[in-house]
Design an enzyme around this catalytic site. Structure first.
Site, PDB file in Angstrom:
ATOM      1  CB  ILE A   1     -71.955  14.175 -29.456  1.00  0.00           C
ATOM      2  CG1 ILE A   1     -72.204  14.260 -27.935  1.00  0.00           C
ATOM      3  CG2 ILE A   1     -72.679  12.967 -30.046  1.00  0.00           C
ATOM      4  CD1 ILE A   1     -73.660  14.471 -27.554  1.00  0.00           C
TER       5      ILE A   1
ATOM      6  CG  HIS B   1     -69.111   7.890 -19.263  1.00  0.00           C
ATOM      7  ND1 HIS B   1     -69.577   9.095 -19.730  1.00  0.00           N
ATOM      8  CD2 HIS B   1     -69.981   7.478 -18.320  1.00  0.00           C
ATOM      9  CE1 HIS B   1     -70.704   9.401 -19.077  1.00  0.00           C
ATOM     10  NE2 HIS B   1     -70.974   8.435 -18.234  1.00  0.00           N
TER      11      HIS B   1
ATOM     12  CG  ASN C   1     -58.326  10.152 -18.487  1.00  0.00           C
ATOM     13  OD1 ASN C   1     -58.096   9.054 -18.004  1.00  0.00           O
ATOM     14  ND2 ASN C   1     -59.251  10.954 -18.003  1.00  0.00           N
TER      15      ASN C   1
ATOM     16  CG  MET D   1     -65.687  17.840 -22.936  1.00  0.00           C
ATOM     17  SD  MET D   1     -66.163  16.334 -22.062  1.00  0.00           S
ATOM     18  CE  MET D   1     -67.624  16.898 -21.232  1.00  0.00           C
TER      19      MET D   1
HETATM   20  C1  GRF Z   1     -62.876  13.037 -16.978  1.00  0.00           C
HETATM   21  O1  GRF Z   1     -63.842  12.942 -15.965  1.00  0.00           O
HETATM   22  C2  GRF Z   1     -63.122  11.958 -17.996  1.00  0.00           C
HETATM   23  O2  GRF Z   1     -63.763  10.829 -17.448  1.00  0.00           O
HETATM   24  C3  GRF Z   1     -64.035  12.611 -18.974  1.00  0.00           C
HETATM   25  O3  GRF Z   1     -63.560  13.951 -19.062  1.00  0.00           O
HETATM   26  C4  GRF Z   1     -63.054  14.333 -17.762  1.00  0.00           C
HETATM   27  C5  GRF Z   1     -61.764  15.123 -17.920  1.00  0.00           C
HETATM   28  O4  GRF Z   1     -60.806  14.253 -18.437  1.00  0.00           O
HETATM   29  N1  GRF Z   1     -63.994  11.944 -20.245  1.00  0.00           N
HETATM   30  P1  GRF Z   1     -59.281  14.792 -18.679  1.00  0.00           P
HETATM   31  O5  GRF Z   1     -58.744  15.223 -17.331  1.00  0.00           O
HETATM   32  O6  GRF Z   1     -59.373  15.981 -19.632  1.00  0.00           O
HETATM   33  O7  GRF Z   1     -58.558  13.626 -19.256  1.00  0.00           O
END
Ligand code: GRF
Length: 195
Positions: free
Chosen positions: A91, A108, A14, A89
């Site tokens: 919180i 999300h 992302n 990851m």
């Molecule tokens: C994805 O499923 C996203 O929705 C969640 O983390 C996962 C990995 O995202 N937030 P990325 O490939 O590291 O951007």
């Protein structure tokens, strides 16, 4: 030009989509990518695109507060206008969120408010849902529950596994998050929905 800090923990797919989109007449630019994991593959992707990176390894801190103090110390000098959590990851505490209130986005992998938390695609398949997707929302003190800025829906196919569904949903994430960030950077919070 709005300044965007992107927080990651892993592959950063992302993050990559966001960086690739912040070009030309886009109203924002990435100023840093910060990972809480030193081994996050997204760090090298960011470096290859010329975006500065930093690591704030949460395992080196005794408390969440100390970690967030170190994270804030990396962020504050850069004066970001927006924090984009992208596969981040950890919180964040209410104290940290209050420092950046209204300026933190997250993606999300579910159609919130359905399936906050983890294992979203497994839950959707187990519930025999016919569709799944992703949500971009403002981050507030309530986990995965802030104001929704965008959602993208994908079908759940009969033979889907959590992995085939995750792949389909991730492709939708890479379309949705850049679209939402582009709009959010202009101060426009109007909901985006795909399709
Ligand atoms: C994805 O499923 C996203 O929705 C969640 O983390 C996962 C990995 O995202 N937030 P990325 O490939 O590291 O951007």
């Amino acid at each position: 030009m709005k300044r965007v800090a992107i927080l990651i923990s892993g592959s950063g797919s992302n993050m990559e989509a966001l960086i690739n989109n912040m070009v030309g007449n886009h109203p924002a630019r990435p100023v840093i990518v910060i990972s809480n994991k030193p081994t996050a593959a997204g760090l090298n992707k960011a470096r290859s695109k010329g975006v500065p990176t930093a690591i704030v390894d949460h395992t080196l801190f005794d408390t969440r507060e100390d970690f967030e103090t170190a994270l804030h110390a990396q962020l504050e000098p850069l004066k970001p206008d927006i924090l984009a959590l992208a596969g981040f990851m950890r919180i964040l505490s209410p104290q940290f969120i209050s420092l950046w209130r209204g300026r933190i986005l997250n993606i999300h992998p579910s159609l919130l408010p359905k399936y906050p938390g983890l294992h979203t695609h497994e839950k959707a398949i187990a519930a025999k849902d016919t569709e799944a997707g992703c949500t971009v929302h403002e981050v507030t003190e309530d986990l995965d529950a802030g104001p929704i800025l965008g959602q993208a829906r994908v079908p759940i196919l009969p033979n889907d596994t959590k992995d085939t569904l995750a792949k389909r949903a991730l492709e939708a994430e890479h379309m949705l998050y850049p679209a939402v960030l582009n709009r959010f950077a202009t101060g426009n919070k109007e909901l985006i929905e795909f399709p």
